[in-house]
Motif scaffolding. Structure first.
Motif, PDB file in Angstrom:
ATOM      1  N   ILE A 101      59.313 -20.773  60.851  1.00 39.25           N
ATOM      2  CA  ILE A 101      58.636 -21.125  61.421  1.00 39.25           C
ATOM      3  C   ILE A 101      57.600 -19.733  61.659  1.00 39.25           C
ATOM      4  N   ARG A 115      54.029 -29.907  63.699  1.00 36.53           N
ATOM      5  CA  ARG A 115      55.051 -29.313  62.525  1.00 36.53           C
ATOM      6  C   ARG A 115      56.740 -29.828  62.554  1.00 36.53           C
ATOM      7  N   SER A 138      62.722 -19.925  69.060  1.00 32.83           N
ATOM      8  CA  SER A 138      61.290 -20.052  68.451  1.00 32.83           C
ATOM      9  C   SER A 138      60.699 -21.388  68.546  1.00 32.83           C
ATOM     10  N   LEU A 139      61.714 -21.781  68.267  1.00 32.89           N
ATOM     11  CA  LEU A 139      61.335 -22.982  67.749  1.00 32.89           C
ATOM     12  C   LEU A 139      60.469 -24.153  68.763  1.00 32.89           C
ATOM     13  N   LYS A 142      56.833 -22.548  69.129  1.00 38.29           N
ATOM     14  CA  LYS A 142      56.220 -22.569  68.343  1.00 38.29           C
ATOM     15  C   LYS A 142      55.777 -24.498  68.232  1.00 38.29           C
ATOM     16  N   VAL A 144      58.277 -26.730  67.242  1.00 31.20           N
ATOM     17  CA  VAL A 144      58.358 -27.093  65.841  1.00 31.20           C
ATOM     18  C   VAL A 144      59.470 -28.247  65.873  1.00 31.20           C
ATOM     19  N   LEU A 146      62.822 -29.371  64.137  1.00 31.42           N
ATOM     20  CA  LEU A 146      63.721 -29.261  62.985  1.00 31.42           C
ATOM     21  C   LEU A 146      64.366 -30.151  62.990  1.00 31.42           C
ATOM     22  N   THR A 182      65.305 -29.712  69.803  1.00 34.76           N
ATOM     23  CA  THR A 182      64.141 -29.816  69.370  1.00 34.76           C
ATOM     24  C   THR A 182      63.350 -31.323  69.055  1.00 34.76           C
TER      25      THR A 182
END
Length: 256
Positions: A101, A115, A138-139, A142, A144, A146, A182
């Motif tokens: 990340i 991303r 955090s995912l 940002k 993102v 997974l 996510t």
């Protein structure tokens, strides 16, 4: 719990930055060699503006190949990764995802891109100092997605016995809830080389749904729930919807 009007919906043509995050612990390496053998053909699903980086991990993590759009460079990095020796003992999956990340976050942000991370692992790691909820946060922060290919006869970590008190520093890593939170996909595969092309196709061909995000306090979390209409559900009774669980309000959204 407030309905939002959809502003746009369709196939996503936004370029993709994808990190292939590869577990090089001994139990996974034989599978990496199989993946490396089919990588070049699997990568044909990506578009010219898409970029791929290769990152490997065991106890520590490092970049094997920075972002590139050259399939030959990606294939070469995968081949090299399949012969890397793990550093130290133990596997830290959560810590590796945080590193990935961070690497995504250091890229040029002037161009709008999607991303994603695709991790190949046996899903056997310890969450030392990097807990599941902090990885999910955090995912989300940002944006993102997974995704994971799990190579293990027992892909899910052991379930703690009832009433057991688990020190979070010694809990088991688990990629399945991270993918679910996510909007990504995690699958157990005994032949991951057959799953690589399918996973890349799913990552590349996702839909984009746009709506005007309501304002809020900067840093506050807003949940997202996406459902098919009753008519659509009748037409597609077996459809599965994967979407990010929510987002954190940034300063621009807070002004709305």
């Amino acid at each position: 719990n407030q309905p939002c009007e959809i502003a746009n919906f369709g196939r996503d043509t936004v370029p993709l930055d994808l990190i292939l995050l590869l577990d090089v612990s001994g139990s996974v390496q034989k599978y990496l060699r199989d993946i490396a053998a089919v990588a070049r053909s699997a990568l044909t699903t990506l578009q010219p503006r898409d970029r791929v980086a290769v990152m490997i991990f065991s106890r520590d993590s490092w970049i094997e190949q920075p972002f590139t759009s050259d399939p030959a460079e990606i294939s070469e990095a995968l081949e090299k990764s399949s012969h890397e020796l793990p550093v130290g003992s133990g596997t830290r999956i959560n810590a590796a995802i945080i590193s990935a990340i961070g690497f995504l976050g250091r890229q040029d942000q002037s161009t709008v891109k999607r991303r994603a991370i695709l991790v190949v692992t046996d899903n056997s790691g310890i969450s030392y100092q990097v807990h599941q909820q902090s990885v999910i946060q955090s995912l989300w922060e940002k944006a993102v997605v997974l995704n994971a290919i799990v190579v293990n006869r027992h892909p899910h970590p052991p379930v703690p016995r009832a009433g057991a008190v688990i020190n979070p520093d010694f809990a088991f890593d688990d990629v399945f809830p991270l993918a679910d939170a996510t909007g990504g996909e995690a699958i157990a595969a005994s032949k991951p080389q057959q799953s690589l092309s399918e996973m890349l196709t799913h990552i590349r061909a996702r839909y984009v749904l746009l709506y005007h995000a309501p304002g809020g306090v900067p840093g506050s979390f807003h949940k997202i729930r996406v459902e098919l209409s009753e008519t659509a559900r009748k037409r597609f009774p077996h459809a599965i919807i994967r979407t990010r669980g929510g987002y954190y309000v940034n300063r621009e959204q807070a002004k709305d």
